[in-house]
Design a protein around this motif. Structure first.
Motif: not given
Length: 375
Positions: A205-206, A196-200, A3-5, A343-344
């Protein structure tokens, strides 16, 4: 999907520190491209580079189309040598749009044919002991600053002997500070924080085993600060493009250093109605703080993609920045919130199935915008 990440803030900060340590003014981005590409490969993405080094990394989904694109830029502001001056100093022109007010007093590196030299950018009248009140009354602007090279250089000939030449790139020190209360102060947070946001988001996700309904392309451009941006880094499969960049928390703006700032328009016009609406609703669904803003004097990778002729829906997610293009300040909260939203978004179901085709015959499946009266 859960439900959340949970975003690994330590990983995000480590990525940002590493990126800030690599000089990358527009035109001098090779090393930051290498660094980012290696990290993407470590995250198990398929990495493709354009001739000049823009990165397009694909994370496979259940279907190829309509693919989603998420984009940030690796290049930063900087300067370039305009002239070797008779006094052994350097006249500069800016790379990107930033004020000479923020250049005054900056420490910087010059990348010459014979190596890297250090120096300071100073106003022409820098010594109060010599010029008295004129240090405060002289004009402000790039014609009124010069770079003092930290080497024996008292003439044009001395500079030439050092290997310094017209056109050499000058990288401005970021001078970062990471405070215990979550604030981050540095130059070049635009847009190394977005990277950095995109890499995080990818790391999360992984770690969470997130599967996506369609392919997602994670794009990193190298010329956004001079208006080129995502003009040549996309593929035809990408139907929607979400840019991650800074928002401004200046007076008269609705951006915040906390939560997600969803830009509704910039100087090129409104962002896509349906994509922006979807992102806002995802924030509501997953309790991610969000506010909307409109930017008058701002453009991003999204604008360059549209201007290049890519028929993509565009949106902009921004982390609030105080003193943008200067000594910038952000808060880790905004970075984590945007990473969660990415991610969502990547995991969400496709709403506009028609977007899988670049062109369709007739109106079947075409979107609607409600025209009914409010009650």
């Amino acid at each position: 999907m859960e439900p959340d990440i949970r975003i690994d803030a330590d990983y995000l900060v480590a990525c940002l520190k590493a990126l800030l340590s690599i000089p990358s003014p527009t035109g001098f981005t090779d090393e930051t491209v290498r660094h980012t590409a290696r990290e993407l490969e470590r995250l198990d993405l398929e990495v493709v580079l354009t001739r000049r080094g823009a990165i397009r990394a694909r994370r496979p989904g259940s279907s190829k189309r309509p693919a989603r694109g998420i984009v940030s830029h690796l290049d930063t502001l900087g300067a370039q040598v305009k002239l070797l001056k008779p006094n052994g100093r350097l006249e500069l022109v800016p790379i990107g749009h930033w004020s000479a007010r923020f250049a005054e007093g900056a420490r910087a590196s010059i990348f010459s044919s014979k190596g890297i030299y250090r120096g300071s950018i100073l106003p022409l009248k820098a010594s109060g002991h010599t010029f008295n009140d004129e240090v405060d009354t002289q004009p402000t602007g790039w014609p009124y600053v010069e770079m003092r090279v930290d080497a024996v250089a008292a003439s044009q000939a001395d500079l030439a002997e050092l290997g310094v030449d017209v056109g050499d790139i000058v990288a401005i020190d970021p001078a970062p500070e990471f405070l215990d209360n979550g604030f981050i102060v540095s130059r070049h947070l635009d847009n190394k924080a977005g990277v950095a946001v995109m890499l995080a988001a990818l790391e999360a996700m992984n770690r969470h085993g997130v599967e996506t309904p369609v392919d997602t392309y994670w794009v990193f451009t190298i010329g956004e600060e001079v208006g080129v941006g995502a003009s040549s880094a996309l593929v035809a499969d990408i139907a929607s493009l979400v840019a991650v960049d800074n928002g401004t928390t200046a007076p008269g703006q609705n951006s915040s250093e906390f939560g997600v700032t969803l830009a509704m328009a910039d100087q090129t016009g409104p962002f896509d109605y349906h994509l922006s609406k979807k992102l806002f609703e995802l924030c509501q669904e997953y309790a991610i703080p969000v506010q909307k803003d409109v930017f008058r004097y701002y453009r991003s990778d999204a604008a360059s993609a549209l201007e290049a002729g890519h028929d993509v829906r565009t949106a902009l997610l921004a982390f609030g920045v105080d003193a943008s293009h200067g000594y910038e300040r952000i808060h880790i909260d905004a970075l984590e919130c945007i990473a969660r939203l990415l991610v969502h978004y990547a995991a969400s179901q496709v709403q506009i199935e028609r977007d899988a085709e670049e062109v369709t015959v007739g109106l079947k499946g075409f979107t609607r915008q409600k025209m009914t009266d409010a009650k």
